[in-house]
Design a protein around this motif. Structure first.
Motif, PDB file in Angstrom:
ATOM      1  N   MET A  16       0.914   0.077   2.984  1.00 12.76           N
ATOM      2  CA  MET A  16       1.899  -0.259   3.841  1.00 12.76           C
ATOM      3  C   MET A  16       1.314  -1.277   4.891  1.00 12.76           C
ATOM      4  O   MET A  16       1.466  -2.300   3.345  1.00 12.76           O
ATOM      5  N   ARG A  69      -0.880   5.523  -5.290  1.00 13.01           N
ATOM      6  CA  ARG A  69      -1.668   4.575  -3.579  1.00 13.01           C
ATOM      7  C   ARG A  69      -0.751   4.438  -2.555  1.00 13.01           C
ATOM      8  O   ARG A  69      -0.681   3.453  -3.188  1.00 13.01           O
ATOM      9  N   PRO A  70      -0.003   5.074  -1.824  1.00 10.71           N
ATOM     10  CA  PRO A  70       1.147   4.478  -0.889  1.00 10.71           C
ATOM     11  C   PRO A  70       0.667   3.043  -0.394  1.00 10.71           C
ATOM     12  O   PRO A  70      -0.418   3.560   1.034  1.00 10.71           O
ATOM     13  N   TRP A 109      -2.241   1.593   6.118  1.00  6.64           N
ATOM     14  CA  TRP A 109      -2.247   0.873   7.049  1.00  6.64           C
ATOM     15  C   TRP A 109      -2.164  -0.007   7.514  1.00  6.64           C
ATOM     16  O   TRP A 109      -1.913  -1.749   7.582  1.00  6.64           O
ATOM     17  N   GLN A 137       2.944   4.913  11.410  1.00  6.50           N
ATOM     18  CA  GLN A 137       0.755   5.032  11.190  1.00  6.50           C
ATOM     19  C   GLN A 137       0.775   6.606  11.428  1.00  6.50           C
ATOM     20  O   GLN A 137      -0.371   6.854  10.591  1.00  6.50           O
ATOM     21  N   LEU A 145       6.431   9.810  -0.809  1.00  6.20           N
ATOM     22  CA  LEU A 145       4.662  10.257  -1.193  1.00  6.20           C
ATOM     23  C   LEU A 145       4.210  11.797  -1.532  1.00  6.20           C
ATOM     24  O   LEU A 145       3.321  11.421  -2.157  1.00  6.20           O
ATOM     25  N   ASP A 191      -2.055   1.388  -7.087  1.00  7.93           N
ATOM     26  CA  ASP A 191      -1.694   0.735  -5.211  1.00  7.93           C
ATOM     27  C   ASP A 191       0.132   0.723  -5.336  1.00  7.93           C
ATOM     28  O   ASP A 191       0.513  -0.262  -6.401  1.00  7.93           O
ATOM     29  N   ASP A 240      -1.603   9.278   5.233  1.00  9.80           N
ATOM     30  CA  ASP A 240      -1.625   9.111   3.616  1.00  9.80           C
ATOM     31  C   ASP A 240      -1.641   8.083   3.473  1.00  9.80           C
ATOM     32  O   ASP A 240      -1.877   6.880   1.862  1.00  9.80           O
ATOM     33  N   CYS A 241      -0.641   7.052   4.335  1.00 15.11           N
ATOM     34  CA  CYS A 241      -0.342   5.361   3.368  1.00 15.11           C
ATOM     35  C   CYS A 241      -1.242   4.953   3.870  1.00 15.11           C
ATOM     36  O   CYS A 241      -2.152   4.769   5.260  1.00 15.11           O
ATOM     37  N   ARG A 287       3.321  -0.176  -3.354  1.00 16.27           N
ATOM     38  CA  ARG A 287       3.943  -0.557  -2.020  1.00 16.27           C
ATOM     39  C   ARG A 287       5.879  -0.044  -2.086  1.00 16.27           C
ATOM     40  O   ARG A 287       6.495  -1.210  -3.079  1.00 16.27           O
TER      41      ARG A 287
END
Length: 225
Positions: free
Chosen positions: A152, A149-150, A23, A15, A140, A127, A20-21, A129
């Motif tokens: 997690m 947009r990643p 979480w 994390q 990424l 989005d 930028d992910c 995943r």
């Protein structure tokens, strides 16, 4: 061997390394996101919708394009209820094993399938995943270039190996906290138990004071803080 006990430690390492992910959400808020991967499934997703309808909860679904094409009417039923829709690739191939062109095509084909079934434009479904949560910095960077947009996770009960409803519920309750992003599965692996699992889990989380929001709500918090 099941890896569920290790996921909280993996999360704590990854994390801060990839900020930028998405979480999790606000650690000072009882708002959490319930998310489902690998669907839509003609049977399991419908069962999930029945439970979510009963509790008036909005969730987030990360879809495989091939499954959307196989069950467009189920996809539309999810979308019509206002649930948040994201991408999980076209056929669950690991993103780091794909060339940039293959990855771009996988995401675009999934967006096209969602448009055909739900009439959601590609720019409305951004989005992503990665399957199995596997990505690299290069992955990424490509997401950033292509305006994805990643997304997690912070709670992973490993329901896809079917450890049993009681075990999955116990694992979620052990890991959940303010802002949690919970991952369950409504596809071929794990989907047979998912409706029964959330039937037990949702009232327990509500009793603890948690409020269910979508992934988009968690993004909004992160983008303003």
């Amino acid at each position: 061997m099941q890896f569920a006990p290790f996921f909280p430690f993996i999360y704590r390492i990854l994390q801060p390394s990839f900020p930028d992910c998405l979480w999790c959400g606000d650690r000072n808020s009882k708002a959490i996101a319930l998310t489902f991967d690998d669907g839509p499934h003609p049977q399991y997703t419908r069962q999930v919708l029945q439970v979510l309808d009963r509790y008036n909860i909005t969730a987030s679904f990360f879809w495989l394009g091939a499954c959307v094409n196989r069950s467009p009417e189920v996809a539309k039923a999810v979308c019509d209820r206002g649930h948040w829709i994201g991408l999980h690739g076209y056929d669950h191939r690991s993103f780091p094993l794909l060339t940039p062109n293959e990855l771009k095509e996988s995401l675009a084909k999934t967006q096209a399938a969602i448009y055909d079934s739900c009439n959601l434009l590609p720019e409305q479904v951004r989005d992503v995943r990665p399957p199995n949560g596997l990505f690299t910095p290069k992955t990424l960077n490509l997401f950033r270039q292509w305006n994805y947009r990643p997304v997690m996770w912070s709670v992973v009960p490993e329901d896809w190996v079917s450890p049993g409803i009681t075990t999955v519920v116990q694992r979620v309750n052990q890991q959940v906290q303010n802002g949690s992003l919970i991952v369950l599965h409504d596809g071929v692996c794990g989907g047979q138990d998912v409706a029964a699992t959330i039937e037990v889990l949702i009232p327990q989380l509500l009793q603890q004071g948690y409020q269910f929001v979508t992934v988009d709500n968690l993004w909004r918090y992160n983008q303003t803080n």
